[in-house]
Write a protein that holds these residues in place. Structure first.
Motif, PDB file in Angstrom:
ATOM      1  N   VAL A 268       0.715  -1.257   0.014  1.00 58.53           N
ATOM      2  CA  VAL A 268      -0.064  -0.145  -0.063  1.00 58.53           C
ATOM      3  C   VAL A 268       0.923   1.252   0.002  1.00 58.53           C
ATOM      4  CG1 VAL A 268      -1.692   1.413   1.403  1.00 58.53           C
ATOM      5  CG2 VAL A 268      -1.879  -0.985   1.256  1.00 58.53           C
ATOM      6  N   GLY A 269       0.481   2.211  -0.956  1.00 65.06           N
ATOM      7  CA  GLY A 269       1.433   3.399  -0.796  1.00 65.06           C
ATOM      8  C   GLY A 269       2.455   3.309  -1.886  1.00 65.06           C
ATOM      9  N   GLY A 270       2.714   2.070  -2.325  1.00 68.10           N
ATOM     10  CA  GLY A 270       3.783   1.804  -3.626  1.00 68.10           C
ATOM     11  C   GLY A 270       3.383   2.430  -5.031  1.00 68.10           C
ATOM     12  N   SER A 271       4.231   2.242  -5.806  1.00 71.41           N
ATOM     13  CA  SER A 271       4.023   2.646  -7.202  1.00 71.41           C
ATOM     14  C   SER A 271       4.746   1.516  -8.066  1.00 71.41           C
ATOM     15  CB  SER A 271       4.873   3.870  -7.294  1.00 71.41           C
ATOM     16  OG  SER A 271       4.551   5.092  -6.482  1.00 71.41           O
ATOM     17  N   LEU A 272       3.656   1.452  -9.428  1.00 68.00           N
ATOM     18  CA  LEU A 272       4.200   0.518 -10.574  1.00 68.00           C
ATOM     19  C   LEU A 272       4.076   1.434 -11.698  1.00 68.00           C
ATOM     20  CD1 LEU A 272       2.525  -2.760  -9.482  1.00 68.00           C
ATOM     21  CD2 LEU A 272       4.929  -2.389  -9.616  1.00 68.00           C
ATOM     22  N   ARG A 273       4.823   1.035 -12.489  1.00 65.45           N
ATOM     23  CA  ARG A 273       4.586   1.510 -13.927  1.00 65.45           C
ATOM     24  C   ARG A 273       4.069   0.313 -15.068  1.00 65.45           C
ATOM     25  NH1 ARG A 273       8.659   4.666 -18.252  1.00 65.45           N
ATOM     26  NH2 ARG A 273       9.289   2.621 -18.415  1.00 65.45           N
ATOM     27  N   LEU A 274       3.228   0.385 -15.519  1.00 67.33           N
ATOM     28  CA  LEU A 274       2.589  -0.682 -16.556  1.00 67.33           C
ATOM     29  C   LEU A 274       3.230  -0.127 -17.871  1.00 67.33           C
ATOM     30  CD1 LEU A 274      -1.003  -1.676 -15.217  1.00 67.33           C
ATOM     31  CD2 LEU A 274       1.358  -2.593 -14.487  1.00 67.33           C
ATOM     32  N   SER A 275       3.378  -0.970 -18.697  1.00 69.21           N
ATOM     33  CA  SER A 275       3.695  -0.612 -20.301  1.00 69.21           C
ATOM     34  C   SER A 275       2.910  -1.382 -21.057  1.00 69.21           C
ATOM     35  CB  SER A 275       5.478  -0.979 -20.599  1.00 69.21           C
ATOM     36  OG  SER A 275       6.295  -0.260 -19.633  1.00 69.21           O
ATOM     37  N   CYS A 276       2.731  -0.962 -22.360  1.00 69.73           N
ATOM     38  CA  CYS A 276       1.940  -1.967 -23.302  1.00 69.73           C
ATOM     39  C   CYS A 276       2.484  -1.691 -24.575  1.00 69.73           C
ATOM     40  CB  CYS A 276       0.361  -1.386 -23.285  1.00 69.73           C
ATOM     41  SG  CYS A 276      -0.581  -2.291 -24.587  1.00 69.73           S
ATOM     42  N   ALA A 277       3.094  -2.453 -25.363  1.00 72.67           N
ATOM     43  CA  ALA A 277       3.805  -2.274 -26.708  1.00 72.67           C
ATOM     44  C   ALA A 277       2.771  -2.847 -27.739  1.00 72.67           C
ATOM     45  CB  ALA A 277       4.851  -3.262 -26.457  1.00 72.67           C
ATOM     46  N   VAL A 278       2.420  -1.635 -28.455  1.00 77.61           N
ATOM     47  CA  VAL A 278       1.570  -1.988 -29.675  1.00 77.61           C
ATOM     48  C   VAL A 278       2.368  -2.073 -30.914  1.00 77.61           C
ATOM     49  CG1 VAL A 278      -0.344  -0.744 -30.856  1.00 77.61           C
ATOM     50  CG2 VAL A 278       0.198  -0.144 -28.326  1.00 77.61           C
ATOM     51  N   SER A 279       1.778  -3.035 -31.619  1.00 77.99           N
ATOM     52  CA  SER A 279       2.458  -3.428 -32.747  1.00 77.99           C
ATOM     53  C   SER A 279       1.391  -2.598 -34.028  1.00 77.99           C
ATOM     54  CB  SER A 279       2.009  -4.884 -33.394  1.00 77.99           C
ATOM     55  OG  SER A 279       0.726  -5.295 -33.347  1.00 77.99           O
ATOM     56  N   GLY A 280       2.130  -1.278 -34.315  1.00 76.45           N
ATOM     57  CA  GLY A 280       1.538  -0.472 -35.162  1.00 76.45           C
ATOM     58  C   GLY A 280       1.611   0.959 -34.607  1.00 76.45           C
ATOM     59  N   ASN A 281       1.571   1.879 -35.382  1.00 75.84           N
ATOM     60  CA  ASN A 281       1.512   3.215 -35.098  1.00 75.84           C
ATOM     61  C   ASN A 281       0.369   3.664 -34.270  1.00 75.84           C
ATOM     62  OD1 ASN A 281       1.471   6.031 -35.208  1.00 75.84           O
ATOM     63  ND2 ASN A 281       2.204   5.973 -37.234  1.00 75.84           N
ATOM     64  N   ILE A 282       0.598   4.189 -33.206  1.00 80.80           N
ATOM     65  CA  ILE A 282      -0.551   4.573 -32.220  1.00 80.80           C
ATOM     66  C   ILE A 282      -1.200   5.470 -32.623  1.00 80.80           C
ATOM     67  CG2 ILE A 282      -0.746   5.852 -30.059  1.00 80.80           C
ATOM     68  CD1 ILE A 282       1.618   4.393 -28.642  1.00 80.80           C
ATOM     69  N   PHE A 283      -0.819   6.200 -33.890  1.00 82.77           N
ATOM     70  CA  PHE A 283      -1.690   7.324 -34.179  1.00 82.77           C
ATOM     71  C   PHE A 283      -2.847   6.573 -35.132  1.00 82.77           C
ATOM     72  CE2 PHE A 283      -0.595  11.023 -32.192  1.00 82.77           C
ATOM     73  CZ  PHE A 283       0.704  11.451 -32.343  1.00 82.77           C
ATOM     74  N   SER A 284      -2.721   5.291 -35.333  1.00 83.04           N
ATOM     75  CA  SER A 284      -3.559   4.743 -36.430  1.00 83.04           C
ATOM     76  C   SER A 284      -4.858   4.470 -35.678  1.00 83.04           C
ATOM     77  CB  SER A 284      -3.226   3.444 -37.127  1.00 83.04           C
ATOM     78  OG  SER A 284      -2.951   2.511 -35.827  1.00 83.04           O
ATOM     79  N   PHE A 285      -4.894   4.720 -34.110  1.00 84.40           N
ATOM     80  CA  PHE A 285      -5.978   4.350 -33.442  1.00 84.40           C
ATOM     81  C   PHE A 285      -6.690   5.491 -32.732  1.00 84.40           C
ATOM     82  CE2 PHE A 285      -5.135   0.100 -33.144  1.00 84.40           C
ATOM     83  CZ  PHE A 285      -3.723  -0.264 -33.330  1.00 84.40           C
ATOM     84  N   THR A 286      -7.961   5.433 -32.468  1.00 84.88           N
ATOM     85  CA  THR A 286      -8.673   6.821 -32.167  1.00 84.88           C
ATOM     86  C   THR A 286      -8.290   7.191 -30.622  1.00 84.88           C
ATOM     87  OG1 THR A 286     -10.543   6.093 -33.651  1.00 84.88           O
ATOM     88  CG2 THR A 286     -10.927   7.545 -31.421  1.00 84.88           C
ATOM     89  N   ALA A 287      -7.989   6.055 -30.056  1.00 78.04           N
ATOM     90  CA  ALA A 287      -7.762   6.088 -28.334  1.00 78.04           C
ATOM     91  C   ALA A 287      -6.909   4.859 -27.937  1.00 78.04           C
ATOM     92  CB  ALA A 287      -8.937   6.304 -27.693  1.00 78.04           C
TER      93      ALA A 287
END
Length: 114
Positions: free
Chosen positions: A13-32
Protein backbone atom coordinates in the motif's frame (compact mmCIF):
# COMPACT_ATOMS: atom_id res chain seq x y z
CA UNK A 1 -2.87 -5.83 -34.11
CA UNK A 2 -1.04 -7.09 -31.05
CA UNK A 3 -0.68 -5.47 -27.65
CA UNK A 4 1.80 -6.76 -25.09
CA UNK A 5 1.33 -5.58 -21.51
CA UNK A 6 3.94 -5.81 -18.80
CA UNK A 7 4.97 -4.30 -15.50
CA UNK A 8 2.48 -5.73 -13.06
CA UNK A 9 3.45 -7.23 -9.75
CA UNK A 10 3.04 -7.24 -5.99
CA UNK A 11 3.40 -3.91 -4.20
CA UNK A 12 2.62 -2.62 -0.74
CA UNK A 13 0.00 0.00 0.00
CA UNK A 14 1.29 3.41 -0.97
CA UNK A 15 3.75 2.00 -3.45
CA UNK A 16 4.12 2.62 -7.16
CA UNK A 17 4.21 0.63 -10.38
CA UNK A 18 4.53 1.49 -14.03
CA UNK A 19 2.69 -0.61 -16.58
CA UNK A 20 3.79 -0.72 -20.19
CA UNK A 21 1.96 -1.83 -23.30
CA UNK A 22 3.77 -2.30 -26.59
CA UNK A 23 1.50 -1.83 -29.59
CA UNK A 24 2.25 -3.44 -32.94
CA UNK A 25 1.55 -0.49 -35.14
CA UNK A 26 1.45 3.26 -35.17
CA UNK A 27 -0.37 4.54 -32.09
CA UNK A 28 -1.76 7.37 -34.25
CA UNK A 29 -3.70 4.79 -36.27
CA UNK A 30 -5.98 4.32 -33.24
CA UNK A 31 -8.67 6.68 -32.03
CA UNK A 32 -7.67 6.08 -28.44
CA UNK A 33 -5.47 3.82 -26.36
CA UNK A 34 -5.44 3.15 -22.67
CA UNK A 35 -6.09 0.79 -19.79
CA UNK A 36 -8.95 -1.13 -18.27
CA UNK A 37 -8.88 -3.25 -15.15
CA UNK A 38 -10.87 -6.16 -13.83
CA UNK A 39 -10.98 -7.02 -10.16
CA UNK A 40 -12.14 -10.47 -8.96
CA UNK A 41 -15.89 -10.78 -9.27
CA UNK A 42 -16.25 -7.45 -11.06
CA UNK A 43 -16.66 -6.33 -14.62
CA UNK A 44 -13.83 -4.88 -16.65
CA UNK A 45 -13.81 -1.10 -16.23
CA UNK A 46 -11.99 1.77 -17.85
CA UNK A 47 -9.11 3.24 -15.85
CA UNK A 48 -7.51 5.76 -18.17
CA UNK A 49 -7.27 6.61 -21.84
CA UNK A 50 -5.50 8.99 -24.17
CA UNK A 51 -6.90 9.92 -27.54
CA UNK A 52 -5.17 10.65 -30.80
CA UNK A 53 -4.99 14.32 -29.92
CA UNK A 54 -3.33 13.63 -26.60
CA UNK A 55 -6.34 14.31 -24.40
CA UNK A 56 -6.36 12.12 -21.32
CA UNK A 57 -9.29 10.73 -19.39
CA UNK A 58 -9.31 9.08 -15.96
CA UNK A 59 -11.90 7.37 -13.85
CA UNK A 60 -12.47 9.37 -10.66
CA UNK A 61 -11.05 6.59 -8.49
CA UNK A 62 -7.55 7.04 -9.91
CA UNK A 63 -7.40 10.75 -10.67
CA UNK A 64 -4.33 12.43 -9.15
CA UNK A 65 -2.73 9.02 -8.55
CA UNK A 66 -2.40 7.47 -12.01
CA UNK A 67 -0.87 9.02 -15.11
CA UNK A 68 -1.26 7.70 -18.63
CA UNK A 69 1.30 8.56 -21.27
CA UNK A 70 2.58 7.32 -24.60
CA UNK A 71 5.89 7.05 -26.40
CA UNK A 72 4.99 7.79 -29.98
CA UNK A 73 8.36 6.76 -31.39
CA UNK A 74 8.25 3.37 -29.67
CA UNK A 75 4.46 2.84 -29.85
CA UNK A 76 4.27 2.14 -26.14
CA UNK A 77 1.53 3.14 -23.72
CA UNK A 78 2.37 3.64 -20.06
CA UNK A 79 0.34 3.80 -16.88
CA UNK A 80 2.18 5.21 -13.92
CA UNK A 81 0.38 4.25 -10.70
CA UNK A 82 1.25 6.00 -7.45
CA UNK A 83 -0.21 5.79 -3.94
CA UNK A 84 -1.59 2.36 -4.68
CA UNK A 85 -4.46 1.05 -2.59
CA UNK A 86 -5.74 -2.49 -1.99
CA UNK A 87 -8.77 -1.67 -4.13
CA UNK A 88 -6.44 -1.13 -7.09
CA UNK A 89 -5.77 -4.88 -7.10
CA UNK A 90 -6.89 -6.20 -10.48
CA UNK A 91 -5.77 -7.53 -13.81
CA UNK A 92 -4.91 -4.54 -15.98
CA UNK A 93 -5.57 -4.72 -19.70
CA UNK A 94 -4.31 -2.28 -22.28
CA UNK A 95 -6.48 -1.53 -25.28
CA UNK A 96 -6.34 0.26 -28.57
CA UNK A 97 -9.53 1.47 -30.22
CA UNK A 98 -10.03 1.81 -33.96
CA UNK A 99 -13.41 2.58 -35.54
CA UNK A 100 -15.25 1.47 -32.44
CA UNK A 101 -13.40 -1.82 -32.05
CA UNK A 102 -11.12 -2.50 -29.08
CA UNK A 103 -7.97 -4.55 -29.47
CA UNK A 104 -6.77 -6.00 -26.16
CA UNK A 105 -3.52 -6.93 -24.52
CA UNK A 106 -3.24 -10.11 -22.50
CA UNK A 107 -3.50 -8.47 -19.07
CA UNK A 108 -1.02 -8.00 -16.27
CA UNK A 109 -1.78 -8.67 -12.60
CA UNK A 110 -1.40 -5.88 -10.05
CA UNK A 111 -1.70 -6.88 -6.41
CA UNK A 112 -1.57 -4.29 -3.64
CA UNK A 113 -0.99 -5.75 -0.19
CA UNK A 114 -1.88 -4.03 3.06
Amino acid sequence: VQLQASGGGLVQVGGSLRLSCAVSGNIFSFTAVGWYRQAPGKERALVASINIGGRTNYVDLVKDRFTISRDIAKNIIYLRMNSLKPEDTAVYYCFANRTGWNYWGQGTQVTVSS
